[in-house]
Design a protein around this motif. Structure first.
Motif, PDB file in Angstrom:
ATOM      1  N   UNK A  33       0.843  -1.195   0.000  1.00  0.00           N
ATOM      2  CA  UNK A  33       0.000   0.000   0.000  1.00  0.00           C
ATOM      3  C   UNK A  33       0.873   1.238   0.000  1.00  0.00           C
ATOM      4  N   UNK A  34       0.542   2.196  -0.895  1.00  0.00           N
ATOM      5  CA  UNK A  34       1.273   3.459  -0.974  1.00  0.00           C
ATOM      6  C   UNK A  34       0.463   4.500  -0.221  1.00  0.00           C
ATOM      7  N   UNK A  35       1.073   5.219   0.701  1.00  0.00           N
ATOM      8  CA  UNK A  35       0.317   6.182   1.501  1.00  0.00           C
ATOM      9  C   UNK A  35      -0.123   7.411   0.694  1.00  0.00           C
ATOM     10  N   UNK A  36       0.423   7.601  -0.518  1.00  0.00           N
ATOM     11  CA  UNK A  36       0.044   8.787  -1.306  1.00  0.00           C
ATOM     12  C   UNK A  36      -1.318   8.584  -1.959  1.00  0.00           C
ATOM     13  N   UNK A  37      -2.000   9.687  -2.213  1.00  0.00           N
ATOM     14  CA  UNK A  37      -3.326   9.618  -2.839  1.00  0.00           C
ATOM     15  C   UNK A  37      -3.167   9.457  -4.348  1.00  0.00           C
ATOM     16  N   UNK A  38      -4.276   9.140  -4.997  1.00  0.00           N
ATOM     17  CA  UNK A  38      -4.270   8.962  -6.446  1.00  0.00           C
ATOM     18  C   UNK A  38      -3.885  10.258  -7.146  1.00  0.00           C
ATOM     19  N   UNK A  39      -4.363  11.387  -6.686  1.00  0.00           N
ATOM     20  CA  UNK A  39      -4.037  12.675  -7.302  1.00  0.00           C
ATOM     21  C   UNK A  39      -2.537  12.952  -7.218  1.00  0.00           C
TER      22      UNK A  39
ATOM     23  N   UNK B 142      -0.185  10.689  -6.932  1.00  0.00           N
ATOM     24  CA  UNK B 142       0.488   9.740  -7.819  1.00  0.00           C
ATOM     25  C   UNK B 142       0.385  10.182  -9.281  1.00  0.00           C
ATOM     26  N   UNK B 143      -0.770  10.723  -9.671  1.00  0.00           N
ATOM     27  CA  UNK B 143      -0.930  11.203 -11.051  1.00  0.00           C
ATOM     28  C   UNK B 143      -0.025  12.400 -11.311  1.00  0.00           C
ATOM     29  N   UNK B 144       0.087  13.301 -10.353  1.00  0.00           N
ATOM     30  CA  UNK B 144       0.978  14.449 -10.509  1.00  0.00           C
ATOM     31  C   UNK B 144       2.432  14.014 -10.636  1.00  0.00           C
ATOM     32  N   UNK B 145       2.825  13.033  -9.847  1.00  0.00           N
ATOM     33  CA  UNK B 145       4.188  12.511  -9.929  1.00  0.00           C
ATOM     34  C   UNK B 145       4.419  11.862 -11.298  1.00  0.00           C
ATOM     35  N   UNK B 146       3.438  11.113 -11.774  1.00  0.00           N
ATOM     36  CA  UNK B 146       3.565  10.453 -13.077  1.00  0.00           C
ATOM     37  C   UNK B 146       3.670  11.491 -14.200  1.00  0.00           C
TER      38      UNK B 146
ATOM     39  N   UNK C 257       6.825  12.004 -16.576  1.00  0.00           N
ATOM     40  CA  UNK C 257       6.652  11.899 -18.027  1.00  0.00           C
ATOM     41  C   UNK C 257       7.181  13.141 -18.727  1.00  0.00           C
ATOM     42  N   UNK C 258       6.933  14.339 -18.160  1.00  0.00           N
ATOM     43  CA  UNK C 258       7.443  15.557 -18.788  1.00  0.00           C
ATOM     44  C   UNK C 258       8.961  15.617 -18.717  1.00  0.00           C
ATOM     45  N   UNK C 259       9.543  15.149 -17.607  1.00  0.00           N
ATOM     46  CA  UNK C 259      11.004  15.106 -17.506  1.00  0.00           C
ATOM     47  C   UNK C 259      11.572  14.130 -18.532  1.00  0.00           C
TER      48      UNK C 259
END
Length: 120
Positions: free
Chosen positions: A13-19, A21-25, A29-31
């Motif tokens: 389980x990842x303690x981060x929220x879906x939002x 995780x999407x921001x990190x992704x 992706x932009x990097x």
């Protein structure tokens, strides 16, 4: 529960929220896209330099070949002039194959251009 005590089939389980995780992704992706574009720019610059140097080398070689052919034709004209005793006649004899070739190519091109067009 630590990873050592966790049973085998249980998901992590990842303690981060879906939002988050999407921001990190999106950030990753932009990097990645930025790095990919920099790599493509470097590759294209290298390829353009290689193509430019090849064109320069082949152009120089072509120029030297044309100069050598012109000198060869001058030498041929002089040799024929010595054999027949006339520079004008020698020039005509050396130029005659070029005149014939240009006439043949002109007739061939005229026939190709005078064909009716398929496009109508």
């Amino acid at each position: 529960m630590s990873q050592q005590n966790r049973p085998q089939g249980e998901p992590v389980e990842d303690p981060r929220t879906t939002a988050v995780l999407m921001l990190v992704a999106i950030r990753e992706a932009s990097a990645h896209l930025g790095k990919l574009l920099r790599l493509a720019r470097t590759e294209i610059r290298g390829n353009l330099r290689a193509v430019a140097s090849l064109v320069l080398l082949f152009g120089g070689a072509l120029l030297l070949v044309v100069a050598a052919l012109v000198l060869l034709l001058f030498a041929l004209r002089d040799a024929v002039a010595v054999l027949i005793g006339s520079e004008t006649g020698a020039a005509l004899i050396v130029a005659l194959p070029f005149v014939v070739a240009s006439a043949i190519l002109s007739v061939w091109a005229q026939r190709l251009w005078s064909r009716p067009s398929v496009e109508g």
